[in-house]
Design a protein around this motif. Structure first.
Motif, PDB file in Angstrom:
ATOM      1  N   VAL A   1      26.448 -30.989  37.963  1.00 48.86           N
ATOM      2  CA  VAL A   1      27.540 -31.236  38.916  1.00 48.86           C
ATOM      3  C   VAL A   1      28.269 -32.543  38.644  1.00 48.86           C
ATOM      4  O   VAL A   1      29.293 -32.822  39.274  1.00 48.86           O
ATOM      5  N   ALA A   2      27.773 -33.354  37.708  1.00 49.50           N
ATOM      6  CA  ALA A   2      28.386 -34.654  37.447  1.00 49.50           C
ATOM      7  C   ALA A   2      29.718 -34.492  36.714  1.00 49.50           C
ATOM      8  O   ALA A   2      29.917 -33.537  35.965  1.00 49.50           O
ATOM      9  N   THR A   3      30.604 -35.424  36.944  1.00 50.99           N
ATOM     10  CA  THR A   3      31.904 -35.403  36.271  1.00 50.99           C
ATOM     11  C   THR A   3      31.894 -36.342  35.070  1.00 50.99           C
ATOM     12  O   THR A   3      31.162 -37.331  35.052  1.00 50.99           O
ATOM     13  N   LYS A   4      32.719 -36.026  34.080  1.00 51.31           N
ATOM     14  CA  LYS A   4      32.768 -36.845  32.885  1.00 51.31           C
ATOM     15  C   LYS A   4      33.478 -38.166  33.157  1.00 51.31           C
ATOM     16  O   LYS A   4      34.393 -38.238  33.952  1.00 51.31           O
ATOM     17  N   GLY A   5      33.035 -39.200  32.440  1.00 47.73           N
ATOM     18  CA  GLY A   5      33.658 -40.510  32.570  1.00 47.73           C
ATOM     19  C   GLY A   5      33.443 -41.320  31.307  1.00 47.73           C
ATOM     20  O   GLY A   5      32.686 -40.920  30.427  1.00 47.73           O
ATOM     21  N   ASP A   6      34.123 -42.443  31.211  1.00 51.41           N
ATOM     22  CA  ASP A   6      33.956 -43.306  30.044  1.00 51.41           C
ATOM     23  C   ASP A   6      32.588 -43.983  30.076  1.00 51.41           C
ATOM     24  O   ASP A   6      32.013 -44.205  31.146  1.00 51.41           O
ATOM     25  N   TRP A   7      32.087 -44.342  28.916  1.00 46.10           N
ATOM     26  CA  TRP A   7      30.812 -45.057  28.834  1.00 46.10           C
ATOM     27  C   TRP A   7      30.934 -46.411  29.531  1.00 46.10           C
ATOM     28  O   TRP A   7      31.879 -47.152  29.298  1.00 46.10           O
ATOM     29  N   GLN A   8      29.994 -46.699  30.384  1.00 43.16           N
ATOM     30  CA  GLN A   8      29.958 -47.999  31.063  1.00 43.16           C
ATOM     31  C   GLN A   8      28.831 -48.875  30.541  1.00 43.16           C
ATOM     32  O   GLN A   8      28.847 -50.088  30.722  1.00 43.16           O
TER      33      GLN A   8
ATOM     34  N   MET B   1      30.829 -39.748  25.959  1.00 43.97           N
ATOM     35  CA  MET B   1      31.077 -39.606  27.396  1.00 43.97           C
ATOM     36  C   MET B   1      29.754 -39.677  28.152  1.00 43.97           C
ATOM     37  O   MET B   1      28.715 -39.300  27.638  1.00 43.97           O
ATOM     38  N   HIS B   2      29.797 -40.137  29.387  1.00 40.88           N
ATOM     39  CA  HIS B   2      28.593 -40.105  30.201  1.00 40.88           C
ATOM     40  C   HIS B   2      28.917 -39.407  31.514  1.00 40.88           C
ATOM     41  O   HIS B   2      30.071 -39.186  31.857  1.00 40.88           O
ATOM     42  N   TYR B   3      27.874 -39.100  32.235  1.00 42.64           N
ATOM     43  CA  TYR B   3      28.036 -38.421  33.518  1.00 42.64           C
ATOM     44  C   TYR B   3      27.475 -39.323  34.606  1.00 42.64           C
ATOM     45  O   TYR B   3      26.367 -39.821  34.508  1.00 42.64           O
ATOM     46  N   ARG B   4      28.253 -39.530  35.641  1.00 39.41           N
ATOM     47  CA  ARG B   4      27.841 -40.434  36.702  1.00 39.41           C
ATOM     48  C   ARG B   4      27.322 -39.650  37.903  1.00 39.41           C
ATOM     49  O   ARG B   4      27.989 -38.770  38.418  1.00 39.41           O
ATOM     50  N   VAL B   5      26.131 -40.002  38.335  1.00 44.43           N
ATOM     51  CA  VAL B   5      25.532 -39.365  39.500  1.00 44.43           C
ATOM     52  C   VAL B   5      24.909 -40.455  40.350  1.00 44.43           C
ATOM     53  O   VAL B   5      24.340 -41.404  39.833  1.00 44.43           O
ATOM     54  N   THR B   6      25.049 -40.360  41.643  1.00 44.53           N
ATOM     55  CA  THR B   6      24.444 -41.338  42.533  1.00 44.53           C
ATOM     56  C   THR B   6      23.449 -40.633  43.445  1.00 44.53           C
ATOM     57  O   THR B   6      23.727 -39.583  43.987  1.00 44.53           O
ATOM     58  N   PHE B   7      22.270 -41.230  43.605  1.00 43.98           N
ATOM     59  CA  PHE B   7      21.320 -40.614  44.522  1.00 43.98           C
ATOM     60  C   PHE B   7      20.256 -41.608  44.927  1.00 43.98           C
ATOM     61  O   PHE B   7      20.092 -42.653  44.339  1.00 43.98           O
ATOM     62  N   THR B   8      19.571 -41.311  46.016  1.00 43.01           N
ATOM     63  CA  THR B   8      18.479 -42.162  46.437  1.00 43.01           C
ATOM     64  C   THR B   8      17.329 -41.963  45.467  1.00 43.01           C
ATOM     65  O   THR B   8      16.925 -40.845  45.196  1.00 43.01           O
ATOM     66  N   TYR B   9      16.766 -43.054  44.978  1.00 43.32           N
ATOM     67  CA  TYR B   9      15.923 -43.038  43.786  1.00 43.32           C
ATOM     68  C   TYR B   9      14.477 -42.632  44.051  1.00 43.32           C
ATOM     69  O   TYR B   9      13.875 -43.026  45.026  1.00 43.32           O
ATOM     70  N   PHE B  10      13.944 -41.814  43.168  1.00 41.68           N
ATOM     71  CA  PHE B  10      12.500 -41.651  43.040  1.00 41.68           C
ATOM     72  C   PHE B  10      12.219 -41.630  41.553  1.00 41.68           C
ATOM     73  O   PHE B  10      13.115 -41.471  40.736  1.00 41.68           O
ATOM     74  N   ARG B  11      10.970 -41.840  41.144  1.00 45.98           N
ATOM     75  CA  ARG B  11      10.662 -41.998  39.738  1.00 45.98           C
ATOM     76  C   ARG B  11      10.933 -40.700  38.980  1.00 45.98           C
ATOM     77  O   ARG B  11      10.426 -39.649  39.315  1.00 45.98           O
ATOM     78  N   THR B  12      11.748 -40.788  37.910  1.00 43.76           N
ATOM     79  CA  THR B  12      12.053 -39.613  37.109  1.00 43.76           C
ATOM     80  C   THR B  12      11.524 -39.735  35.692  1.00 43.76           C
ATOM     81  O   THR B  12      11.618 -38.800  34.919  1.00 43.76           O
TER      82      THR B  12
END
Length: 273
Positions: A159-166, A1-12
């Protein structure tokens, strides 16, 4: 499973996908970054003043950014903590408040808070932002010095929700290699040109050729609307090429021959995307 999160990007981490520059917003497309095996981040364009002189250039970028928010489990708004609060930030905060996702505020560049005056300005920005939009959590970071980034990633994971691998676990971006090379060239164009010119340069990939000896030849046309812009770019081609080739070779793992050809097209502004 993966977790999907969307955000404005900065280097992590140390892997850079989208090129960056001091001009904003620099990221054009929404690129997916698989920073860990469990999280997917969407790198969105920055949102700038709707009254900005280059509004025609910025409007489609802002639209893409807001479209990304629609599918987000969480959105991170990255704010320059040492800049004065302005009406553009106020507009973003009010609009963001209408979305149901989790909202995190990241105050970046805390390493530049070096005096009481700057500290007071940063405090005012934070206080004003919170009065408009109550964020679920606030982070004070220095992306340059990698301060506070782990806390951001940990909170997003929570806070991310579970989802299928993309994507496969080793995938770091869905940008094709050609587009990533285009990003590198565009970054060098922005670094070498000034004022309004970079915003009116459209890139067209004309050739991607693997030579018999294994080298890579890249041919790209740089479209501009004015003859004088073409002349300015032609004078900077050597510097643009010189700066771009080492990064292109590192990315492609090939010896690169880069050929840039500036060309005048009065409809260039319609091509920039």
């Amino acid at each position: 499973m993966h977790y999907r999160v969307t955000f404005t990007y900065f280097r992590t981490n140390s892997f850079r996908v989208s090129c960056v520059h001091t001009r904003t917003p620099f990221t054009h497309a929404i690129a997916i970054h698989n920073i860990t095996h469990y999280q997917i981040f969407l790198d969105t364009p920055g949102i700038v003043d709707q009254h900005e002189p280059h509004r025609r250039y910025y409007e489609p970028l802002a639209t893409r950014a807001w479209e990304a928010v629609d599918s987000a489990d969480a959105v991170v708004l990255v704010v320059d903590s040492v800049k004065r609060f302005d009406h553009n930030l106020e507009h973003v905060l009010k609009k963001l408040g209408s979305y149901p996702c989790k909202k995190f505020l990241v105050l970046n560049k805390i390493d530049l808070i070096t005096s009481p005056h700057i500290e007071a300005k940063a405090a005012t920005t934070e206080r004003t932002a919170l009065a408009i939009l109550p964020f679920d959590k606030i982070f004070r970071i220095s992306a340059l010095n990698h301060i506070g980034l782990d806390d951001v990633k940990t909170s997003l994971f929570g806070v991310a929700t579970k989802g299928d691998w993309q994507f496969a676990p080793t995938t770091k971006t869905d940008l094709p290699l050609l587009r990533r090379c285009e990003e590198i060239i565009r970054e060098k164009v922005f670094q070498q040109l000034h004022r309004e010119i970079p915003y009116q340069v459209a890139q067209r990939n004309m050739g991607w050729t693997i030579l018999p000896n294994g080298d890579l030849r890249i041919d790209q046309t740089l479209l501009v609307a004015r003859e004088q812009h073409k002349t300015i770019i032609r004078h900077r081609l050597k510097s643009i090429t010189f700066q771009a080739i080492p990064e292109l070779e590192q990315l492609t793992q090939r010896h690169v021959h880069l050929f840039l050809n500036p060309k005048v097209d009065e409809h260039t502004v319609d091509y920039v995307d």
